[in-house]
Scaffold this motif. Structure first.
Motif, PDB file in Angstrom:
ATOM      1  N   LEU A  11       0.836  -1.200   0.000  1.00 23.56           N
ATOM      2  CA  LEU A  11       0.000   0.000   0.000  1.00 23.56           C
ATOM      3  C   LEU A  11       0.874   1.254   0.000  1.00 23.56           C
ATOM      4  N   LEU A  12       0.459   2.226  -0.787  1.00 20.17           N
ATOM      5  CA  LEU A  12       1.180   3.502  -0.892  1.00 20.17           C
ATOM      6  C   LEU A  12       0.374   4.583  -0.181  1.00 20.17           C
ATOM      7  N   VAL A  13       1.018   5.315   0.709  1.00 22.29           N
ATOM      8  CA  VAL A  13       0.276   6.314   1.481  1.00 22.29           C
ATOM      9  C   VAL A  13      -0.329   7.378   0.571  1.00 22.29           C
ATOM     10  N   ARG A  87      -0.362  -0.896   8.497  1.00 23.11           N
ATOM     11  CA  ARG A  87       0.545  -0.287   7.507  1.00 23.11           C
ATOM     12  C   ARG A  87       0.783   1.191   7.801  1.00 23.11           C
ATOM     13  N   PHE A  88      -0.265   1.906   8.227  1.00 25.36           N
ATOM     14  CA  PHE A  88      -0.164   3.358   8.479  1.00 25.36           C
ATOM     15  C   PHE A  88      -0.794   3.678   9.839  1.00 25.36           C
ATOM     16  N   PRO A  89      -0.084   3.368  10.928  1.00 24.99           N
ATOM     17  CA  PRO A  89      -0.688   3.505  12.261  1.00 24.99           C
ATOM     18  C   PRO A  89      -1.214   4.917  12.509  1.00 24.99           C
TER      19      PRO A  89
ATOM     20  N   PRO B 101       6.419   1.265   0.531  1.00 24.26           N
ATOM     21  CA  PRO B 101       6.029  -0.140   0.509  1.00 24.26           C
ATOM     22  C   PRO B 101       7.250  -1.053   0.534  1.00 24.26           C
ATOM     23  N   ALA B 102       7.018  -2.259   1.034  1.00 25.23           N
ATOM     24  CA  ALA B 102       8.068  -3.263   0.989  1.00 25.23           C
ATOM     25  C   ALA B 102       8.408  -3.562  -0.470  1.00 25.23           C
ATOM     26  N   ARG B 103       9.656  -3.855  -0.722  1.00 21.36           N
ATOM     27  CA  ARG B 103      10.039  -4.213  -2.094  1.00 21.36           C
ATOM     28  C   ARG B 103       9.452  -5.557  -2.460  1.00 21.36           C
ATOM     29  N   GLU B 104       9.062  -5.668  -3.701  1.00 23.19           N
ATOM     30  CA  GLU B 104       8.577  -6.974  -4.175  1.00 23.19           C
ATOM     31  C   GLU B 104       9.733  -7.966  -4.068  1.00 23.19           C
ATOM     32  N   PRO B 105       9.469  -9.196  -3.683  1.00 23.43           N
ATOM     33  CA  PRO B 105      10.534 -10.182  -3.557  1.00 23.43           C
ATOM     34  C   PRO B 105      11.159 -10.516  -4.905  1.00 23.43           C
TER      35      PRO B 105
END
Lengths: 105, 105
Positions: A11-13, A87-89, B101-105
């Protein structure tokens, strides 16, 4: 065919903020937050055309704010509250707590 | 001539969210938050044309996120952090704390 739902970690803020930054979508999110669990899309009081409603559902789903599923012939939708909170507390709580502006004197 | 700045009590959360929901504007806000006080607009590292930058400055100002003033022939800008924190407690902090976001594996 199932619709695209981004993974929580992806997810992108800025997508979440842009999706929430619209009065119709914000009212949908407030309504979903007020009654946890799935709702059919038709059960939400939206004063927009079906095409406009479909657009807003898609924006919310693609930003990761809602999850959609089929409920028979209807579409059911729920708020991804746990995903958003992890993800975005604090973000969703702050948005839901926001009050309308003071009336002009 | 001074530019329009909404009063704190008149800020609308959907305008603030929409203004923050853009990667360029979010990067401006992060930069302003990282160094309190006024900055000249030209001092911020923006990889957009001047016309685009002007548009983003206006959106941020009209949503109530930034305050602009003249600094000689330049435009100075600052984050309205106290106004935002009082009007929408926790919102800006949650946005600034958001991680990529976390990087895609």
């Amino acid at each position: 065919m199932s619709s695209f739902h981004p993974d929580r970690d992806q997810l992108l803020v800025e997508h979440v903020l842009a999706a929430l930054g619209n009065p119709v979508r914000l009212s949908i999110v407030r309504e979903l937050a007020s009654s946890p669990g799935e709702r059919t899309c038709g059960s939400l009081p939206l004063e927009v055309t079906k095409a406009t409603a479909t657009h807003h559902w898609r924006v919310l789903r693609e930003a990761g704010i809602t999850r959609e599923s089929r409920a028979g012939r209807a579409k059911a939708v729920s708020l991804r509250r746990a995903d958003l909170d992890q993800r975005f507390p604090g973000l969703l709580d702050a948005v839901l707590a926001a009050t309308p502006p003071a009336r002009e004197p």
